[in-house]
Design a protein around this motif. Sequence first.
Motif, PDB file in Angstrom:
ATOM      1  N   GLU A   1     -39.751 -19.886 -32.859  1.00 32.22           N
ATOM      2  CA  GLU A   1     -39.797 -20.003 -30.997  1.00 32.22           C
ATOM      3  C   GLU A   1     -38.061 -20.577 -30.936  1.00 32.22           C
ATOM      4  O   GLU A   1     -37.503 -19.745 -29.738  1.00 32.22           O
ATOM      5  N   ALA A   2     -37.018 -20.508 -31.450  1.00 34.81           N
ATOM      6  CA  ALA A   2     -35.906 -21.128 -31.643  1.00 34.81           C
ATOM      7  C   ALA A   2     -34.912 -19.920 -31.491  1.00 34.81           C
ATOM      8  O   ALA A   2     -34.065 -19.723 -31.196  1.00 34.81           O
ATOM      9  N   ARG A   3     -35.349 -19.193 -32.772  1.00 38.36           N
ATOM     10  CA  ARG A   3     -34.924 -18.675 -33.188  1.00 38.36           C
ATOM     11  C   ARG A   3     -34.487 -16.970 -31.994  1.00 38.36           C
ATOM     12  O   ARG A   3     -33.543 -16.346 -32.045  1.00 38.36           O
ATOM     13  N   VAL A   4     -36.150 -16.626 -31.610  1.00 39.12           N
ATOM     14  CA  VAL A   4     -35.916 -15.776 -30.462  1.00 39.12           C
ATOM     15  C   VAL A   4     -34.949 -16.812 -28.901  1.00 39.12           C
ATOM     16  O   VAL A   4     -34.451 -15.997 -29.026  1.00 39.12           O
ATOM     17  N   ALA A   5     -35.266 -17.880 -29.066  1.00 36.10           N
ATOM     18  CA  ALA A   5     -35.129 -18.197 -28.078  1.00 36.10           C
ATOM     19  C   ALA A   5     -33.006 -18.140 -27.931  1.00 36.10           C
ATOM     20  O   ALA A   5     -32.464 -18.074 -27.246  1.00 36.10           O
ATOM     21  N   LEU A   6     -32.710 -18.227 -29.208  1.00 35.49           N
ATOM     22  CA  LEU A   6     -31.126 -18.599 -29.540  1.00 35.49           C
ATOM     23  C   LEU A   6     -30.562 -17.172 -30.006  1.00 35.49           C
ATOM     24  O   LEU A   6     -29.268 -16.799 -30.276  1.00 35.49           O
ATOM     25  N   ASN A   7     -31.345 -16.269 -29.925  1.00 31.87           N
ATOM     26  CA  ASN A   7     -30.735 -14.296 -30.270  1.00 31.87           C
ATOM     27  C   ASN A   7     -30.651 -13.966 -31.755  1.00 31.87           C
ATOM     28  O   ASN A   7     -29.615 -13.158 -31.886  1.00 31.87           O
ATOM     29  N   ILE A   8     -31.369 -14.820 -32.396  1.00 28.26           N
ATOM     30  CA  ILE A   8     -31.071 -15.051 -34.192  1.00 28.26           C
ATOM     31  C   ILE A   8     -31.971 -13.093 -34.276  1.00 28.26           C
ATOM     32  O   ILE A   8     -33.417 -13.150 -33.550  1.00 28.26           O
ATOM     33  N   PRO A   9     -31.364 -12.374 -34.385  1.00 30.88           N
ATOM     34  CA  PRO A   9     -32.165 -11.226 -34.891  1.00 30.88           C
ATOM     35  C   PRO A   9     -33.248 -11.690 -36.388  1.00 30.88           C
ATOM     36  O   PRO A   9     -32.931 -12.533 -36.609  1.00 30.88           O
ATOM     37  N   GLU A  10     -34.605 -11.111 -35.757  1.00 32.85           N
ATOM     38  CA  GLU A  10     -35.358 -10.864 -36.981  1.00 32.85           C
ATOM     39  C   GLU A  10     -35.861 -11.454 -38.290  1.00 32.85           C
ATOM     40  O   GLU A  10     -36.377 -11.918 -38.616  1.00 32.85           O
ATOM     41  N   GLY A  11     -34.773 -10.064 -38.759  1.00 31.61           N
ATOM     42  CA  GLY A  11     -34.384 -10.013 -40.097  1.00 31.61           C
ATOM     43  C   GLY A  11     -33.724 -11.222 -40.784  1.00 31.61           C
ATOM     44  O   GLY A  11     -33.526 -11.143 -41.995  1.00 31.61           O
ATOM     45  N   ARG A  12     -32.696 -11.400 -39.659  1.00 34.54           N
ATOM     46  CA  ARG A  12     -31.851 -12.214 -41.022  1.00 34.54           C
ATOM     47  C   ARG A  12     -32.266 -13.737 -41.366  1.00 34.54           C
ATOM     48  O   ARG A  12     -33.372 -14.631 -40.995  1.00 34.54           O
ATOM     49  N   THR A  13     -31.823 -13.952 -42.215  1.00 38.84           N
ATOM     50  CA  THR A  13     -32.483 -15.163 -43.130  1.00 38.84           C
ATOM     51  C   THR A  13     -30.628 -15.874 -44.052  1.00 38.84           C
ATOM     52  O   THR A  13     -30.217 -15.678 -43.807  1.00 38.84           O
ATOM     53  N   LEU A  14     -31.431 -17.243 -44.194  1.00 42.95           N
ATOM     54  CA  LEU A  14     -29.231 -17.553 -44.915  1.00 42.95           C
ATOM     55  C   LEU A  14     -29.731 -17.224 -46.177  1.00 42.95           C
ATOM     56  O   LEU A  14     -28.748 -16.854 -46.271  1.00 42.95           O
ATOM     57  N   GLU A  15     -30.688 -16.648 -46.535  1.00 45.03           N
ATOM     58  CA  GLU A  15     -30.816 -15.599 -47.391  1.00 45.03           C
ATOM     59  C   GLU A  15     -29.287 -14.316 -47.260  1.00 45.03           C
ATOM     60  O   GLU A  15     -28.969 -13.734 -48.005  1.00 45.03           O
ATOM     61  N   THR A  16     -30.153 -13.504 -46.425  1.00 41.59           N
ATOM     62  CA  THR A  16     -29.263 -12.642 -45.679  1.00 41.59           C
ATOM     63  C   THR A  16     -27.472 -12.858 -45.835  1.00 41.59           C
ATOM     64  O   THR A  16     -26.893 -12.327 -45.662  1.00 41.59           O
ATOM     65  N   LEU A  17     -27.549 -14.262 -44.866  1.00 36.72           N
ATOM     66  CA  LEU A  17     -25.965 -14.174 -44.543  1.00 36.72           C
ATOM     67  C   LEU A  17     -25.391 -14.570 -46.194  1.00 36.72           C
ATOM     68  O   LEU A  17     -24.382 -14.505 -46.165  1.00 36.72           O
ATOM     69  N   GLN A  18     -25.766 -15.443 -46.928  1.00 37.09           N
ATOM     70  CA  GLN A  18     -25.523 -15.558 -48.036  1.00 37.09           C
ATOM     71  C   GLN A  18     -25.024 -13.988 -48.255  1.00 37.09           C
ATOM     72  O   GLN A  18     -24.059 -14.459 -49.115  1.00 37.09           O
ATOM     73  N   ALA A  19     -25.859 -13.132 -48.326  1.00 39.13           N
ATOM     74  CA  ALA A  19     -25.732 -12.119 -49.011  1.00 39.13           C
ATOM     75  C   ALA A  19     -24.413 -11.653 -48.297  1.00 39.13           C
ATOM     76  O   ALA A  19     -23.417 -10.741 -48.693  1.00 39.13           O
ATOM     77  N   GLU A  20     -24.037 -11.563 -46.810  1.00 39.77           N
ATOM     78  CA  GLU A  20     -23.375 -10.951 -45.843  1.00 39.77           C
ATOM     79  C   GLU A  20     -22.084 -12.151 -46.385  1.00 39.77           C
ATOM     80  O   GLU A  20     -20.843 -11.096 -46.311  1.00 39.77           O
ATOM     81  N   LEU A  21     -21.860 -12.908 -46.783  1.00 45.54           N
ATOM     82  CA  LEU A  21     -20.692 -13.682 -46.342  1.00 45.54           C
ATOM     83  C   LEU A  21     -20.190 -13.232 -47.880  1.00 45.54           C
ATOM     84  O   LEU A  21     -18.854 -13.184 -48.191  1.00 45.54           O
ATOM     85  N   ALA A  22     -20.936 -13.481 -48.809  1.00 45.41           N
ATOM     86  CA  ALA A  22     -20.703 -12.588 -50.344  1.00 45.41           C
ATOM     87  C   ALA A  22     -20.333 -11.592 -50.412  1.00 45.41           C
ATOM     88  O   ALA A  22     -19.041 -11.067 -50.942  1.00 45.41           O
ATOM     89  N   ALA A  23     -20.814 -10.439 -49.340  1.00 45.30           N
ATOM     90  CA  ALA A  23     -19.743  -9.604 -49.369  1.00 45.30           C
ATOM     91  C   ALA A  23     -18.623  -9.307 -48.478  1.00 45.30           C
ATOM     92  O   ALA A  23     -17.291  -8.398 -48.965  1.00 45.30           O
ATOM     93  N   LYS A  24     -18.768  -9.549 -47.603  1.00 46.78           N
ATOM     94  CA  LYS A  24     -17.219 -10.270 -47.110  1.00 46.78           C
ATOM     95  C   LYS A  24     -15.907 -10.936 -47.812  1.00 46.78           C
ATOM     96  O   LYS A  24     -15.218 -10.779 -47.466  1.00 46.78           O
ATOM     97  N   ALA A  25     -16.603 -12.133 -48.728  1.00 53.93           N
ATOM     98  CA  ALA A  25     -15.614 -12.628 -49.192  1.00 53.93           C
ATOM     99  C   ALA A  25     -15.198 -11.738 -51.028  1.00 53.93           C
ATOM    100  O   ALA A  25     -13.775 -11.296 -51.127  1.00 53.93           O
TER     101      ALA A  25
END
Length: 192
Positions: free
Chosen positions: A159-183
């Motif tokens: 519920e906090a994820r929804v209230a804070l507009n965090i995309p549904e499929g976004r996880t810590l793993e996908t974030l790490q992948a995003e950050l690794a790709a940027k690096a």
Amino acid sequence: MKKIILVAAVALMSFAAKAQDVKFAYVDFNEIIMLMPEMDEARAVIEENSMTNEQILMDMYKEYETKMQEYQQKSATWTQAVREVKEREIMQIQQNLEENQRLLQQDIQQLQQRLQAPIIEKATKTIEDLAKAKGIAAVYEKSSFLYVDPAQLIDLTPEARVALNIPEGRTLETLQAELAAKAQAAQAAQAQ
């Protein structure tokens, strides 16, 4: 005497019944903070400032290397007084480099704290509001538990994820992948 025992028993039963109505919840606060869109913006600002600071230090290090090379190549031909002046100059550059590195690290830490404070405050307020709306007595950080029985506690994270507009499929793993790709992209751009 019987009245006192009866009153105490009724009070104890009502307290026990009331205690069973108390709701507790938990939330993965770290996940929420890391995945908030505002944190992406903060990370971008911090990264930009870090790159600027890194460039400043690299320029200073190049100056230090240039002076060291000059010293090594020419010191045999200099007088004692010139060598001492050049040595002091090199030591001063080295001290400045170390001091600026320390100051720039502190600057990044302060920037990070300043940017994250409103994000943490927003997440905390959102969780408080959700808990109040559900009549929850206390919300705990998920990582502080060794064991959580989902039947006994409410997970407020979704519920906090929804209230804070965090995309549904976004996880810590996908974030790490995003950050690794940027690096990797940044390293590839630097290599060119």
